[in-house]
Write an enzyme that holds these catalytic residues in place. Sequence first.
Site, PDB file in Angstrom:
ATOM      1  N   HIS A  41     -23.737   5.372 -16.472  1.00 29.56           N
ATOM      2  CA  HIS A  41     -25.083   4.799 -16.346  1.00 29.56           C
ATOM      3  C   HIS A  41     -25.740   5.239 -15.034  1.00 29.56           C
ATOM      4  O   HIS A  41     -26.860   5.757 -15.041  1.00 29.56           O
ATOM      5  CB  HIS A  41     -24.986   3.273 -16.418  1.00 29.56           C
ATOM      6  N   GLU A  42     -25.035   5.055 -13.936  1.00 29.32           N
ATOM      7  CA  GLU A  42     -25.630   5.399 -12.637  1.00 29.32           C
ATOM      8  C   GLU A  42     -25.852   6.902 -12.541  1.00 29.32           C
ATOM      9  O   GLU A  42     -26.871   7.359 -12.037  1.00 29.32           O
ATOM     10  CB  GLU A  42     -24.746   4.913 -11.480  1.00 29.32           C
ATOM     11  N   GLY A  67     -23.956  -4.621 -10.581  1.00 24.51           N
ATOM     12  CA  GLY A  67     -22.814  -3.771 -10.909  1.00 24.51           C
ATOM     13  C   GLY A  67     -22.745  -2.531 -10.047  1.00 24.51           C
ATOM     14  O   GLY A  67     -21.714  -2.214  -9.464  1.00 24.51           O
ATOM     15  N   ALA A  68     -23.859  -1.825  -9.954  1.00 25.63           N
ATOM     16  CA  ALA A  68     -23.890  -0.596  -9.167  1.00 25.63           C
ATOM     17  C   ALA A  68     -25.330  -0.147  -9.001  1.00 25.63           C
ATOM     18  O   ALA A  68     -26.238  -0.686  -9.635  1.00 25.63           O
ATOM     19  CB  ALA A  68     -23.089   0.501  -9.862  1.00 25.63           C
ATOM     20  N   GLU A  96     -34.286   1.659 -17.201  1.00 29.65           N
ATOM     21  CA  GLU A  96     -33.088   0.900 -17.571  1.00 29.65           C
ATOM     22  C   GLU A  96     -32.812   0.930 -19.072  1.00 29.65           C
ATOM     23  O   GLU A  96     -31.679   1.144 -19.502  1.00 29.65           O
ATOM     24  CB  GLU A  96     -33.168  -0.536 -17.050  1.00 29.65           C
ATOM     25  N   GLU A 104     -33.088  -1.454  -4.145  1.00 27.85           N
ATOM     26  CA  GLU A 104     -33.793  -1.858  -5.347  1.00 27.85           C
ATOM     27  C   GLU A 104     -33.688  -3.390  -5.478  1.00 27.85           C
ATOM     28  O   GLU A 104     -32.603  -3.924  -5.253  1.00 27.85           O
ATOM     29  CB  GLU A 104     -33.182  -1.222  -6.596  1.00 27.85           C
ATOM     30  N   HIS A 155     -28.925   7.983 -14.418  1.00 28.81           N
ATOM     31  CA  HIS A 155     -30.167   7.644 -13.725  1.00 28.81           C
ATOM     32  C   HIS A 155     -30.695   8.818 -12.894  1.00 28.81           C
ATOM     33  O   HIS A 155     -31.874   8.855 -12.556  1.00 28.81           O
ATOM     34  CB  HIS A 155     -29.942   6.459 -12.785  1.00 28.81           C
ATOM     35  N   GLU A 176     -28.000   3.350  -8.373  1.00 31.24           N
ATOM     36  CA  GLU A 176     -28.133   4.787  -8.558  1.00 31.24           C
ATOM     37  C   GLU A 176     -28.797   5.539  -7.412  1.00 31.24           C
ATOM     38  O   GLU A 176     -29.402   6.588  -7.644  1.00 31.24           O
ATOM     39  CB  GLU A 176     -28.929   5.037  -9.840  1.00 31.24           C
TER      40      GLU A 176
HETATM   41  N1  PHE Z   1     -30.548  -0.185 -10.928  1.00 32.98           N
HETATM   42  C1  PHE Z   1     -29.219  -0.698 -11.040  1.00 32.98           C
HETATM   43  C2  PHE Z   1     -28.674  -0.198 -12.363  1.00 32.98           C
HETATM   44  O1  PHE Z   1     -29.186  -0.485 -13.404  1.00 32.98           O
HETATM   45  C3  PHE Z   1     -29.100  -2.154 -11.040  1.00 32.98           C
HETATM   46  C4  PHE Z   1     -29.469  -2.821  -9.764  1.00 32.98           C
HETATM   47  C5  PHE Z   1     -30.671  -3.462  -9.639  1.00 32.98           C
HETATM   48  C6  PHE Z   1     -28.601  -2.821  -8.707  1.00 32.98           C
HETATM   49  C7  PHE Z   1     -31.029  -4.096  -8.486  1.00 32.98           C
HETATM   50  C8  PHE Z   1     -28.926  -3.459  -7.551  1.00 32.98           C
HETATM   51  C9  PHE Z   1     -30.144  -4.102  -7.439  1.00 32.98           C
HETATM   52  O2  PHE Z   1     -27.775   0.504 -12.460  1.00 32.98           O
HETATM   53 ZN    ZN Z   2     -29.642   1.083 -14.440  1.00 29.89          ZN
END
Ligand code: PHE
Ligand code: ZN
Length: 878
Positions: free
Chosen positions: A303-304, A267-268, A326, A127, A307, A270
């Site tokens: 959060h993850e 941070g992380a 998000e 992503e 998702h 999904e």
């Molecule tokens: N989609 C991830 C989140 O909100 C954030 C993220 C975006 C991580 C782009 C890596 C790269 O949890």
């Molecule tokens: Zn997210």
Amino acid sequence: MRTNQPQTVYLSEYRVPAYLVDHVDLRFELFEEGARVHSTLAVRRNPESEDTSGRLELDGDSLVLEGLQLDGRDLEPGQYENQGDRLVIPEVPEQFGLTVVTWIEPQNNTRLEGLYKSSGMFCTQCEAEGFRCITFFPDRPDVMARFRTRIEADRAGYPVLLSNGNDVERGDLEGGRHFVTWEDPFPKPCYLFALVAGDLVEKRDSFRTCTGREIDLRMYVEPRNADKCDHAMDSLKRSMRWDEDIYGREYDLDIFMIVAVDDFNMGAMENKGLNIFNSSCVLASQDTATDATFQRIEAIVAHEYFHNWSGNRVTCRDWFQLSLKEGFTVFRDSRFSADMGSTTVKRIEDVTLLRTAQFAEDGGPMAHPVRPSSYMEISNFYTLTIYEKGAEVVRMIHTLLGPDLFRKGSDLYFERHDGQAVTTDDFVKAMEDASGRDLTRFRRWYEQAGTPVVTVRDEYDEARQVYRLDIHQTVPDTPGQTGKQPQHIPFALGLLGADGQPLALKLVGDDAPPAEQRVLELTEASHSFEFEGVAARPVPSLLRDFSAPVRVDYPWTREQLLFLMSHDPDGFNRWDAGQRLAVDVIESLVDAGEDAEIEPRLVSAYRHLLTDEGLDQALVAKMLQLPSEAYLIELAAAPRVQQIYRARTRVMNHLAAALREELLACYHRNNGGAEYRLTSDDIARRTLRNTALGWLLEIGDAEGRVLALRQFREADNMTDRLGALRALVNSDYHEDREQVLDAFYQRWQDDPQVVELWFSVQSGSTRGSLEQVRALMEHAAFDWKNPNKVRSVIGVFAGQNLAAFHAEDGSGYRFLAEQVRHLDASNPQIAARLVTPLTRWRKFASVHGEQMKAALETIRDREGLSKDVYEVVHKSLA
Ligand code: PHE
Ligand code: ZN
């Protein structure tokens, strides 16, 4: 890297994909000197596309093309065009198989997008647009395919080989190599693809779902971190249960995996069935992680996990819809955290972040709506507006509909759009259809940028016993948007009588039964509300629980604020009244002389907080925190940072000196003893103790010093150890400072997460200078390639050590610009984030503003600027 201007992408130019991919068969050959990726796509023309040209375009980035076959036959050079960032095949059939072979170099990938190496392991980040760094592909979220992934690597170096879904086959290969094949039964966009290969230990657990399915939970970490998985695993199980209970969402695969990697931009992530985490957002033990870290981990794991439904099962049609997943998911994780701890404290934390940082973003050159309408680089739009304001927007829908209709709406949304890539409008539509409410006007929250200002004036008519509120809203202009429409604002409020009791609210001409709290709905620029049967002028408690992401303008008196601080039944507003009072006192000192009196009632209010043990201690711990410098700067029209810093410090010193005895008593009352637990009570106790300690050291109290040194030595957890360290580092006890910093480093140098804490305590210390920050960058533990290190030194300096960052001579600005220029070559995403403080130059008084602007210009003038930094810098200077 580029010299010419990057393209702008517009929402209005969205077209459905001309070709769809039903299936992707991947084979990764991983080596030390690179990786070969074989990708076979089952492609067909999209019947819904108007594009009948027969031309196929695939995205690519930094790829070496080694082979290209259509239906098993090699394509000749004339039959395709490799433009680097695009692979074009001008004539393709209606339906076909396409095989692409690419060569990539994960070991040299410092951008951390696509496939890269982090402390010896291979991992991916796709992503938003990282998959195109792995192979040529239609890299857009509305192309959803089933993935089958075979990973081949050296068995000794990479015993663990992971991808999305279920492992369906494994075996040995020649030359000490082995392979594992994974199959993901759910169609997904390529941004949710993930791969991990490394020498990792596995931690296992399981979860029984509401329908009785047994899910295999696995965490993969480096062996040295094996004892830091429990909290994340526990948070995961609680998240899974919560999503079943609150949203009726069950997990859908048989395996759920979490991997910790040290080098990670965010941070992380999904990825379907295989979440990848920044180590600092998942690993924790009592000895190495603070309470704040434990809570962050709980929130991010949730959060993850959330998702999986809000993001993966139902995904985004295009990246303009990012807040669809998000905003909704942040709303979900925030409710989860509230349920796991203190609801009021969680709300205070969310609002603090929103008001300090999102409001600043919304008032700056990068302001954009929750659903933006254009971007150059999508990585720049993973913002507080998309995440936090997006969550507030969903929260307002929840407030307007109430919990039951909201749940009906989310059920309908998931059912209607399962397996689809949709828009924020589809989300709102589902909420409308399920509730019967008209959210037409509400949609403006997605379209208009800028923080609305709600001006409230009141009048009391004693003869009629009527209390009237005149409420007016405006939405400020933002870049590219002027003349905005009023928004649909749920405005929660209550009225307090002189005795501190809540009044029963009855609106003139309204049949609703009297209630102690009302949610007024503002939909026009101006409204008047009359409350009847009001026996005396009340004190209004406005925007309770921060029911909308707006600024409230009301002429509070200090009496009213003090009154609300002790009487408002809404915990959030009680805290907010305290903040407003402190802001008012500090602001009044900014222009006053050194001997100007400090509001004595502030001291007594704080004394009351420190001594009344009957108060909710979690709330007290929050109320004792003075508004941050960043927040004070955000509130000021033309902030003079040094003066604000001095005024705030004066107030803190004054309070600490006046309340020394109370602080000592508070410290002792809350001093440790029992075993370390993560309940909100215990967290509040540690926060109180460490706040008291910090204030005592702030005024150089000798007894405080002894307590801090002892706490530093004897603490059995990182919260207290770091609390003592921070207090000493922020004090004038220079020798102690050096000594504890050394001791701390000696003890924890092998733990990167703890070293990051050690860095940030120093770079964020207002006693620290720019020279000290530069010295940290020379330290053996500093690593340009590791985003956490960059953030904990450079990011924390520019974001927290505001007096030094805004030094009169401009040295802080030049420093930041220099680091951004340096970092842009290796990690543009992080470089672009780091620029943020400079982008606010217009807000600051002339000299500072000019220096900040000049610093930005030195970045702008760098050769070969990345798209990421280009966009931020040019928009800020425009
Ligand atoms: N989609 C991830 C989140 O909100 C954030 C993220 C975006 C991580 C782009 C890596 C790269 O949890
Ligand atoms: Zn997210």
